[in-house]
Design an enzyme around this catalytic site. Structure first.
Site, short mmCIF file in Angstrom:
data_model
loop_
_atom_site.label_atom_id
_atom_site.label_comp_id
_atom_site.label_asym_id
_atom_site.label_seq_id
_atom_site.Cartn_x
_atom_site.Cartn_y
_atom_site.Cartn_z
N HIS A 1 -3.52 5.57 4.45
CA HIS A 1 -4.41 4.64 3.74
C HIS A 1 -4.06 3.19 4.04
O HIS A 1 -4.93 2.36 4.34
CB HIS A 1 -4.32 4.91 2.23
CG HIS A 1 -5.22 4.05 1.40
ND1 HIS A 1 -4.81 2.83 0.88
CD2 HIS A 1 -6.49 4.22 0.97
CE1 HIS A 1 -5.80 2.30 0.17
NE2 HIS A 1 -6.83 3.12 0.21
N SER B 1 -11.03 -0.20 -1.73
CA SER B 1 -9.80 -0.34 -0.95
C SER B 1 -10.03 -1.11 0.34
O SER B 1 -9.12 -1.77 0.84
CB SER B 1 -9.22 1.04 -0.60
OG SER B 1 -8.60 1.62 -1.70
N ASP C 1 0.83 -1.20 0.00
CA ASP C 1 0.00 0.00 0.00
C ASP C 1 0.88 1.26 0.00
O ASP C 1 2.03 1.21 -0.41
CB ASP C 1 -0.93 -0.02 1.22
CG ASP C 1 -2.29 0.59 0.93
OD1 ASP C 1 -2.37 1.83 0.88
OD2 ASP C 1 -3.25 -0.16 0.74
#
Length: 544
Positions: free
Chosen positions: A219, A400, A179
């Site tokens: 994230h 996601s 990521d």
């Protein structure tokens, strides 16, 4: 005078074109050290990785051999060439330089071909002058009676709690999360459980070439939380006892083809370490330089560098779970790379308030070559996880988060049935989904049902009727009794194995005291082996 100005303008335009920095992949012809590495596999793969190959009967091959170091050194010393990444699987380097400097690399006899990221430039190979090759806008003791709190919906909708109730919580399964960053995973209370249990095995920042992976964009930390987060009475991830490698391949400040190459590097590292599952909540279709953009026709699973890398990753025995993309309401509304890869389990987003509904932003299939994508769906609207401030939130939106939620449940399933291959597990996940008979271009086969899969696989364990000694009851809670139905058997050796094949108990049981205490065993499915008079018989035992 006007003619002179025109000539000067054309000259500087051509000069500018030649001087412009381009990205390209340079592919090599061979690997001279192939025999050396194949004879000493521990030089390129860990024992855990080799064990996975043995378990699933996957042979070592050319792709496992590292890129030839002498070739790398020669290109590294070439004027005007900068090496940014490498891939052993594709036997290639990602380089930057002018078009002229990159094209000149074909003068080396070990360079097979060059593929420019800029689609206005022709990719070239030996004996050819103009052959074209073809988002982020986007341990032993485990808990099985979780209070999922706000995260109940995203687990229960897939019946993932059935795996947890049977003591399959990801223990022993390794997941690589690739990521954009994992800040505060080393400090937030919500990750304390996996830190204290040493479940974070390592990681790397491929963007900055740094061993500090607790950095970058939050994230990745939020993605990780949907699998591994734990806040008592508030939230539990889908595989809270799995082990993790955390890799950064996404540079959040730019969008470039280099990120594809860094992802492939990370996937290769995951394979070498023996990782079982890779979750990727990234996707690529457009870049800062529009010349590098992919078209829908490129979403065929064979064109994007990252998609080709993902396909090889699957061939090594790993399961790849990837977000489908969040382009559902855009002009480009298709899945992005590497979700277009044939073997990647690409995940769309749904939400549920009693009824499953697709999230409008979730990207559509099919792929350019007509394959169904996404494959399946999971909660990706009003999802629950840990936000950038370390708080439990139920406001996660995006494929996601659908992807890791599913990846965690798959880890629990694979823990329960490790003899199943990656292809078998992914196929079972698809076939269990609620739209399997009527798939759609935005939900794929729909939301998987892990209770269905669990029950199917449990039934595959053969039942053997025992003639001389009968254990009962089954399922059993605390005490397992034995009925001796013949005078020729007065005692029996009782061995209990878990589904990983590990012995958890061994003792003799006799007619005088035909009871075995198993209260210490966690809930789950076991194999009970009875040995007597040179005979061995095995049955399935369910501990309630």
């Amino acid at each position: 005078m006007k003619k002179t100005l025109l000539i000067l303008t054309l000259f500087f335009s051509v000069f500018s074109l030649k001087a412009q920095t381009e990205d390209a992949w340079v592919y090599f012809t061979d690997k001279p050290s192939e025999k050396e590495f194949l004879s000493s596999p521990l030089k390129m793969l860990t024992q855990r990785s080799l064990d996975r190959r043995i378990r699933y009967n996957i042979s070592l091959d050319f792709k496992d051999i590292p890129v030839e170091e002498s070739y790398v050194l020669q290109l590294k010393t070439t004027e005007g060439i900068k090496i940014l990444a490498r891939s052993k699987w594709l036997n290639a380097l990602h380089v930057q330089g002018s078009q002229e400097a990159i094209t000149s690399l074909l003068d080396n006899n070990f360079v097979a071909s060059i593929q420019f990221a800029n689609k206005s430039l022709s990719s070239i190979e030996k004996g050819s002058t103009s052959k074209k090759t073809v988002s982020k806008k986007n341990k032993f003791e485990v808990l099985t009676d979780f209070d999922y709190g706000k995260g109940a919906t995203q687990i229960n909708i897939m019946k993932g709690e059935v795996l947890h109730e049977n003591n399959f919580t990801g223990e022993g399964v390794q997941i690589a999360v690739i990521d954009g960053g994992f800040p505060n995973v080393d400090t937030f209370l919500s990750f304390e459980r996996i830190r204290n249990n040493n479940q974070i095995l390592g990681g790397y920042d491929f963007v900055n070439r740094d061993s500090n992976f607790y950095t970058g964009d939050s994230h990745g930390a939020t993605v990780l939380s949907t699998i591994a987060g734990y806040v008592e009475d508030e939230f539990v991830g889908t595989a809270p006892d799995a082990h993790f490698y955390l890799f950064i391949s996404e540079d959040v400040d730019i969008e470039s083809p280099l990120e594809e190459s860094l992802w492939v590097e990370a996937a290769e590292k995951a394979d070498s370490l023996g990782v079982d599952i890779i979750n990727t909540s990234l996707g690529y279709s457009t870049f800062d330089n529009p010349d590098y953009d992919y078209t829908y026709e490129d979403m065929d699973g064979n064109t994007a560098f990252i998609s080709r890398g993902a396909e090889i990753a699957f061939s090594r025995g790993m399961i790849l779970v990837n977000s489908a993309g969040n382009e559902g309401t855009d002009a480009w509304h298709y899945v992005t790379a590497p979700a277009d890869s044939k073997s990647v389990l690409s995940v769309g987003a749904v939400y549920s308030f009693g009824v499953i509904a697709v999230a409008p932003f979730s990207s559509f299939g099919p792929t350019a070559d007509g394959r169904l994508k996404p494959d399946v769906s999971a909660i990706g609207a009003f999802g629950t996880g840990i936000d950038a401030s370390g708080n439990v939130t139920r406001s996660l939106f995006g494929t996601s988060f659908a992807s890791p939620i599913l990846a965690g449940s798959i880890a629990c399933l694979w823990q329960a049935f490790p003899q199943k291959t990656n292809a078998e597990i992914t196929q079972l996940v698809k076939e269990s989904a609620h739209l399997y008979l009527n798939p759609t271009d935005q939900q794929g086969y729909g939301v998987p049902n892990f209770e269905t899969i669990f029950n199917i696989l449990i039934e595959e364990i053969p039942e053997i009727e025992l003639e001389n000694v009968q254990p009962f009851p089954n399922p059993v809670e605390n005490e397992l009794n034995f009925k001796f139905s013949t005078s020729t058997v007065s005692e029996v050796e009782v061995v209990i194995y878990n589904l990983l094949g590990q012995m958890v108990s061994k003792e003799m049981v006799s007619k005088l005291y035909p009871v075995k205490d198993i209260s210490y065993l966690a809930k789950g499915v076991y194999l009970l082996q009875l040995s007597y008079n040179n005979q061995k018989q095995t049955i399935k035992l369910i501990k309630k």
